[in-house]
Design an enzyme around this catalytic site. Structure first.
Site, PDB file in Angstrom:
ATOM      1  N   ILE A  23       0.833  -1.207   0.000  1.00 37.32           N
ATOM      2  CA  ILE A  23       0.000   0.000   0.000  1.00 37.32           C
ATOM      3  C   ILE A  23       0.861   1.249   0.000  1.00 37.32           C
ATOM      4  CG2 ILE A  23      -1.708   1.309   1.325  1.00 37.32           C
ATOM      5  CD1 ILE A  23      -2.827  -1.356   2.322  1.00 37.32           C
ATOM      6  N   ASP A  65      14.263   2.861   9.654  1.00 39.56           N
ATOM      7  CA  ASP A  65      13.771   1.726  10.420  1.00 39.56           C
ATOM      8  C   ASP A  65      13.035   2.292  11.619  1.00 39.56           C
ATOM      9  OD1 ASP A  65      13.360  -0.432  12.137  1.00 39.56           O
ATOM     10  OD2 ASP A  65      15.250  -1.399  11.611  1.00 39.56           O
ATOM     11  N   ASN A  88       2.900   4.361   7.423  1.00 38.84           N
ATOM     12  CA  ASN A  88       2.396   3.154   6.773  1.00 38.84           C
ATOM     13  C   ASN A  88       3.134   1.891   7.208  1.00 38.84           C
ATOM     14  OD1 ASN A  88       1.184   1.533   4.376  1.00 38.84           O
ATOM     15  ND2 ASN A  88       3.400   1.457   4.002  1.00 38.84           N
ATOM     16  N   SER A 141      -6.238  -0.390  10.762  1.00 36.17           N
ATOM     17  CA  SER A 141      -6.943  -1.567  10.258  1.00 36.17           C
ATOM     18  C   SER A 141      -8.351  -1.587  10.823  1.00 36.17           C
ATOM     19  CB  SER A 141      -6.214  -2.853  10.656  1.00 36.17           C
ATOM     20  OG  SER A 141      -6.984  -3.988  10.337  1.00 36.17           O
ATOM     21  N   LYS A 172      -3.314  -2.387  16.295  1.00 37.76           N
ATOM     22  CA  LYS A 172      -4.032  -1.417  15.477  1.00 37.76           C
ATOM     23  C   LYS A 172      -5.107  -0.686  16.295  1.00 37.76           C
ATOM     24  CE  LYS A 172      -1.782  -1.941  11.644  1.00 37.76           C
ATOM     25  NZ  LYS A 172      -0.943  -0.853  11.092  1.00 37.76           N
TER      26      LYS A 172
END
Length: 246
Positions: A23, A65, A88, A141, A172
């Site tokens: 994504i 990272d 993301n 999510s 999430k």
């Protein structure tokens, strides 16, 4: 919120963490298509550079990272101008319900999905505060929605997944809380929102043959990244532009 995607001002700069694949790659591509200068944050710089090369000269790569403070600090030093931050980067360490998930899997999920997201946001706040239109998009999510997890819902087969995915899904849920509290802390000039992208064919769920086009989910993230100044903040949004419950 189903309005069309806004048009960025000239010189708008975005950073997409985990932007070298899935994504994130499509978010980077769609922002680029709208005239945004895009930085891809990638744990593996070579992969980030290859993705940037595939996308074009207005895309740059930076080693990032999200679990390593020195990496975050070094990336923040390279970007003194930033208008859009798309958090993301994420992991799904596996595990099932409370009986089949290890503490190590929980730590892995929270280290990247929650603590990494917070650390990156904190590091880039000074650059975002200098922007006339600061935007933060946290890729979350629908499986982190407590409302949807409490009963049948249109997002997933509730009976099949009930109680499962403890590490990923609870992380999430934490992302959703962080999004709301960040929006409250930063005020209305910032637009801080979370995206429920829906199940997509990405390497987050290896071996899964089902799932929609990640480019479709990216459109929802780009919509949030280019919100007008009177747009919403502090909410969870489905990829199609409809508001999702916490």
């Amino acid at each position: 919120m189903t309005e069309q995607i806004g048009v960025p001002e000239p010189g708008t700069v975005a950073l997409v963490t985990g932007g070298n694949s899935g994504i994130g790659f499509h978010i980077a591509r769609q922002l680029l298509e709208r005239g945004v200068t895009v930085w891809i944050g990638a744990r593996d710089l070579d992969k980030g550079r290859r993705a940037a090369q595939d996308l074009g000269p207005a895309v740059r790569a930076v080693q990032l990272d999200v679990t390593q403070p020195p990496s975050i600090a070094a990336a923040a030093e390279q970007l003194d101008t930033l208008d859009i931050l798309v958090n993301n980067a994420g992991v799904n360490p596996g595990g099932e319900d409370i009986t089949g998930t290890t503490i190590e899997q929980l730590r892995m999920a929270y280290e990247t999905n929650v603590f990494g997201l917070i650390a990156v946001t904190q590091a880039f706040l000074p650059a975002l505060e200098r922007s006339a239109h600061p935007r933060v998009v946290n890729v979350s999510s629908g499986t982190g929605s407590l409302t949807w997890n409490s009963g049948p819902n249109p997002q997933f087969d509730w009976e099949r997944v009930r109680g499962g995915g403890l590490a990923y899904r609870s992380s999430k849920t934490a992302v959703n809380a962080v999004t709301l509290l960040t929006a409250q802390a930063l005020g209305d000039r910032f637009k801080v929102n979370a995206l429920a992208p829906g199940l997509r064919r990405t390497n987050l769920f290896p071996g899964m043959s089902v799932g929609g086009d990640p480019a479709e989910a990216a459109t929802g993230a780009v919509r949030l990244a280019l919100l007008p100044d009177d747009g919403p903040t502090g909410a969870l949004w489905s990829w199609d532009g409809t508001r999702a419950p916490w």
